[in-house]
Every structure is written in C-alpha cells, then in structure tokens.
Design an enzyme around this catalytic site. Sequence first.
Site, PDB file in Angstrom:
ATOM      1  NE  ARG A 154      -3.589  -2.220   2.767  1.00 22.62           N
ATOM      2  CZ  ARG A 154      -3.324  -3.381   3.374  1.00 22.62           C
ATOM      3  NH1 ARG A 154      -2.125  -3.569   3.939  1.00 22.62           N
ATOM      4  NH2 ARG A 154      -4.230  -4.328   3.442  1.00 22.62           N
ATOM      5  CE  LYS A 177      -6.506  -0.563   4.589  1.00 19.57           C
ATOM      6  NZ  LYS A 177      -7.754  -0.679   3.793  1.00 19.57           N
ATOM      7  CG  HIS A 245      -5.059   0.729  -3.662  1.00 17.97           C
ATOM      8  ND1 HIS A 245      -4.279   0.482  -2.548  1.00 17.97           N
ATOM      9  CD2 HIS A 245      -6.069  -0.180  -3.609  1.00 17.97           C
ATOM     10  CE1 HIS A 245      -4.802  -0.516  -1.844  1.00 17.97           C
ATOM     11  NE2 HIS A 245      -5.886  -0.942  -2.480  1.00 17.97           N
ATOM     12  NE  ARG A 248      -2.964  -3.703  -1.279  1.00 18.83           N
ATOM     13  CZ  ARG A 248      -2.555  -4.575  -0.363  1.00 18.83           C
ATOM     14  NH1 ARG A 248      -1.259  -4.829  -0.246  1.00 18.83           N
ATOM     15  NH2 ARG A 248      -3.408  -5.187   0.433  1.00 18.83           N
ATOM     16  CG  HIS A 271      -6.315  -9.168   1.219  1.00 15.10           C
ATOM     17  ND1 HIS A 271      -6.515  -9.534  -0.102  1.00 15.10           N
ATOM     18  CD2 HIS A 271      -6.124  -7.819   1.196  1.00 15.10           C
ATOM     19  CE1 HIS A 271      -6.454  -8.466  -0.876  1.00 15.10           C
ATOM     20  NE2 HIS A 271      -6.210  -7.418  -0.115  1.00 15.10           N
ATOM     21  CE1 TYR A 280      -6.556  -7.409  -6.885  1.00 14.18           C
ATOM     22  CE2 TYR A 280      -6.637  -8.614  -4.816  1.00 14.18           C
ATOM     23  CZ  TYR A 280      -6.435  -7.442  -5.516  1.00 14.18           C
ATOM     24  OH  TYR A 280      -6.121  -6.283  -4.833  1.00 14.18           O
TER      25      TYR A 280
END
Length: 299
Positions: A154, A177, A245, A248, A271, A280
Amino acid sequence: MADALSLWLDQRRALNAASENTIDAYRHDVSGYLGFMGQHFGGPMGVAMMARVSQRDVRSWMAHARGRGLSARSLARALSAVKNFTRWMAEREGFDATHVLSARTPKFQKKLPRPLSEDAAQAMLDTVELQSERPWVAARDLAVVTLLYGCGLRVSEALGLTGDDMPLQDVLRITGKGGKERIVPVLPIARHAVKDYLRQVPFKAGAKEPIFRGIRGGPLSPRLVQKVMQAARMQLGLPATATPHAMRHSFATHLLSAGGDLRAIQELLGHSSLSTTQTYTAVDTARLMEVYDKAHPRA
C-alpha cells in the site's frame, strides 16, 4: 449515549486495532443513526429508546439515508457499524436487539479491482521517473511505484519505510492494516530502485525516520505520489483508474494470471479474509471473457 459511543469506539481501537479512518467512519455512521432515531421517536436517544427500535424503525432510517444520497455500499457499511454498536449495548445493558440485528443488508454490486495490464504497468514504471527534472526526485518516484507494483505494498506501507529497514534485504517485514504483520519478498529490481534513490537523496534518514522525503526534506505525502502517477497516466493515455493503489491490484492480478496460489497472494497482500483476495479471480475471469468476446464476436 455519547459516552457509550466513545467507550465503544475506544474498545474498537484497542481490541481490533482499527485505524483512525475506520474509527471516524464508525463514529459518523452510528452518530447519524442515533440522531435519526432521536428525531424519529421525538426525544433524546437513550438505552430504553434503543431497546424499542423495531425493524420498521431501522428501515425508516435506511430509507432516510438513501434519500439523502447515501449509496447502497455506504449504507451497508453504516448498518454493519450500527449492528455492532447495538449488539455491544444490548450485552452491556441487557436488552433484546434482535430487531436491529436481523435487519437486511442492502444489496450492492461489488466493485472489482481495476488493475493495469502488464504492458501498462511497465509503461508506468518507465514514465513516472520522467515527471521531475530533479534526478533524486525522479529516482524517488520510481522507487515508490516499483515497491507498489513489485511488492504489492500500500502507499502508506511504502512511505512508512524507515532507516531501520535499509538496506533492503530479500524479504521485508511489513505492518499493515490492523497491525497485521506479513513478510514480503523484495525483487532485485525493487532493491536496486530504492538503493539508487538513497544514493541520490540529499536528506539522510535516521533509524526511525521515513526514507522517502519531499522537496524540503519532510516525509513524502501520499498526495504527491498520486500527482506524479496522474501526470504519468495522462502522458500515457491511461484511464483515471491508474492510481497508486491500482499498482497493488496489478501486482496481485498478474501473480494470479501467472499461476500464483490464492492463499499465498492473500499472505503477500496482508488480507485478513480470503474472500477479499478472491475478488482478483473475478478480475481474471472478466479479462478472459473480454479476450474471448473479441476473438469470438457474437453474430
């Protein structure tokens, strides 16, 4: 009720390691709900009034929010926050929150990631360094975008690299995150780009200081990364979706197209849920169908 909301938010921050942006979104969503219910019932919202909320009341709030222009996606997020807060209040105060918790989440079309093609991603890497006349700034921009595409970082993660992380090794430990740590392999091209930038930058970063700097020596702003990519995409004729982004997204999509394992890609991206990474696969399928339609046009 304001005190209760503050306490709940503090717990979200501490227990879930929620970011400040997430906390602000929770506060906005729940405050809006409580404000509506106060007007709806004609008095200040308290515990007794919370316990009286019916499914019809919840639907009235949702209709009001939609009427003010809130999208189905944003309303779904707000309802999730309201349910979490209500559940917490019900457990704390001992009332039945079934009517709120059973409210249906509005349906919405999930947005698919918008990656660049492999050629476009490479063209972006070739073009971002041409956007500045200062050699060290050009090297900086190339290094940042290479980390986004080559490592799937990120923007905040790339700009968060400090002197402690230098020189880059074969792998990099990233805290993403929610404080989630992951190990990311670093390609030689990314190590070379960062090394070349560090050789030219006129500001030296201490152990705990960010390595990527602005013109005056302060930490590089994510907005500047957006601006340099905006200039590059306009030069290349790429769509507005060619954002930092998107690099990524491109990292993940191109790995998947090359036969990468979905679980491994989940770990590389950091994730928490595999379902997030599975988007994806939908992108990959959509691209396959696009190629198929071009090769076999319908009569």
